[in-house]
Design a protein around this motif. Structure first.
Motif, short mmCIF file in Angstrom:
data_model
loop_
_atom_site.label_atom_id
_atom_site.label_comp_id
_atom_site.label_asym_id
_atom_site.label_seq_id
_atom_site.Cartn_x
_atom_site.Cartn_y
_atom_site.Cartn_z
N GLU A 15 0.47 2.41 3.62
CA GLU A 15 1.33 1.32 4.09
C GLU A 15 0.52 0.01 4.16
N VAL A 16 -0.72 0.10 4.62
CA VAL A 16 -1.59 -1.08 4.69
C VAL A 16 -1.79 -1.64 3.27
N LEU A 17 -2.07 -0.76 2.35
CA LEU A 17 -2.36 -1.21 0.97
C LEU A 17 -1.10 -1.72 0.27
N ARG A 18 0.03 -1.11 0.59
CA ARG A 18 1.30 -1.59 0.02
C ARG A 18 1.57 -3.04 0.46
N LEU A 19 1.35 -3.30 1.76
CA LEU A 19 1.59 -4.65 2.27
C LEU A 19 0.59 -5.65 1.70
N MET A 20 -0.63 -5.21 1.54
CA MET A 20 -1.66 -6.07 0.96
C MET A 20 -1.28 -6.50 -0.46
#
Lengths: 315, 315
Positions: free
Chosen positions: A162-167
């Motif tokens: 989820e962190v990487l998707r938002l990034m």
């Protein structure tokens, strides 16, 4: 003891924003100007001086525009501000700051509690901010600060995916840089290597900065772990001020002076004069009397071997 | 968040020795027995319970033999003591402890100040201790604790080559194990990787343990750096007590509870129940009221995600 030169590392002083927003006392503007002045004299060249939030919500930071104006008179000082939304971004654009940071919480619950928008609504907001910036013909940079990247006191687990998707989404809609924050002090060095390693793979040079809180004592260990995967830019607060409303009494941000010591001792070039920084730290601790201050180096001072080691590092 | 099991790590509680020797208050024997009991109940299986020094010099530790006797009644508890010389070693042999640690300062000046012998005279003392142990038919292990390995407040720089020379000499005259201590908090993670890396190359499995002081806030970062070169055994003090007479007010040893949190969070199996350890920490802080205590985790408590993460780590 032969040291190997390790290149540059940069500390972004965020005490004026992340530190003071967590403290009830309203530090007078002249003291804040003195802080900026003295930190600059101590060699700091990046500062987040405030936040363009409604002054009613955060009276501690109501003088942000004035601080930006002063900070921008100091040669080569890179000045950033936090903005929670488009309205704040418009004020940031007008202020003349070099960079604005939009906080995007990877924790859905924290995002709603913090800015009353979901993470994806914040991505949409970022796209609007990008448009506003271009319409204004402004050169201000946009950083997406992915918060609660290592877990959340409200929601609990936050998935790396989820962190990487938002990034990725933030970069796609126009963020110039991304950073990651352990907002509540849940990270450990293994988690940091893992997630920052993946973020650097995803975003390369645009994975700009790490923001660690020392809530559970691991901020410096986490900073070292981030160094190992190539992160050399860090947020920090003088005297370790800052915190989290869900952990009263806990330490705040990693202390600027302790981080500067670790980086310099390891042979990174930070340009920071730690002795001057410790003097300012003492001044700040006096200004904030009665509030929680933190940090460790100030109690013992620099090692006797510090300067001879630095000279070796500079060879 | 998938965690990878990382094997075991061991915390040796040294608060009863290194912690209490730095504190003026004499903790009554019944409190020390309670400390050993509660730490054992919290899962700790290695403790350095005292020091066989003349009671006149260190009245705080005069009850060491009694503590060893009690500690040895607890199944599978590994009990160690510090000995400054042959006379102390004879008392350690008689006490029934599992291991005795002889401090060998790599700083010539510190060695003279600490035990009134040069480092090489301490190597000779170690050889005598080995003979006495064999003459007594004792199975007690001997650890050479190489102190001031990263620098010294008296002498300044300490060369890695001198540390390694003493380590080799200690093994040659009969030390079963060697450890290294950052006695005054001068180490940084780069120095730790460098020197512990070389020590592991030299001594292999006999390079047993790392002892870090948090004098300048880097103890946990240094512990993480030691983990990276294969060190999984650490000294630590509950509530971070301990210190150095040359740095009044500075933090002492790395706090056991903070280290246990870092190791467990990273997926190392420590067997330590951190919640129980925090309860004991609070008890100790009350007993030591008025003295300097340290540590960070106790202020904020464990992360909400801690137990779910540990379960993943245990898979």
């Amino acid at each position: 003891m032969q040291k190997i030169p390790r290149g540059k590392a940069v500390i972004n002083e965020v005490g004026l924003r992340d530190g003071l927003q967590s403290i009830n006392l309203i530090l007078p503007t002249d003291k804040k100007l003195e802080w900026i002045h003295d930190a600059y004299e101590a060699g700091m060249r990046e500062m987040e001086v405030g936040s363009f939030v409604p002054p009613k919500l955060m009276p501690q930071l109501a003088d942000t525009a004035e601080l930006v104006a002063y900070a921008k008179t100091l040669p080569e000082l890179f000045v950033s501000v936090l903005v929670p939304n488009l309205k704040g971004a418009e004020r940031a654009i007008a202020s003349g700051a070099d960079l604005m940071i939009l906080p995007i919480s990877a924790s859905h619950e924290h995002s709603l509690a913090n800015v009353r928008k979901s993470p994806d609504e914040m991505i949409t907001e970022l796209a609007r901010i990008k448009e506003a910036k271009e319409a204004a013909g402004s050169g201000i940079l946009i950083e997406a600060g992915i918060g609660t990247a290592f877990g959340c006191t409200l929601q609990g687990n936050v998935e790396n995916s989820e962190v990487l998707r938002l990034m990725k989404a933030a970069l796609e809609v126009g963020a110039d840089r991304v950073s990651m924050a352990d907002t509540v002090g849940y990270a450990d060095p293994a988690m940091v290597r893992d997630l920052f390693g993946q973020a650097v793979e995803l975003a390369g040079d645009k994975c700009w900065r790490a923001h660690f809180h020392d809530t559970r004592g691991l901020a410096l260990a986490n900073a070292y772990a981030a160094l190992e995967v190539g992160i050399t830019r860090f947020d920090a607060s003088l005297a370790g001020i800052g915190g989290c409303p869900h952990a009263p009494g806990a330490s705040g941000n990693v202390a600027s002076e302790d981080l500067a010591f670790m980086l310099s001792s390891m042979g990174y070039e930070t340009k920071v004069d730690i002795t001057k920084l410790l003097t300012l730290r003492q001044k700040l601790a006096n200004w904030l009397k009665g509030e929680q201050v933190h940090g460790t180096l100030w109690k013992a001072g620099l090692p006797k071997t510090f300067h001879s080691k630095r000279q070796l590092a500079d060879v």
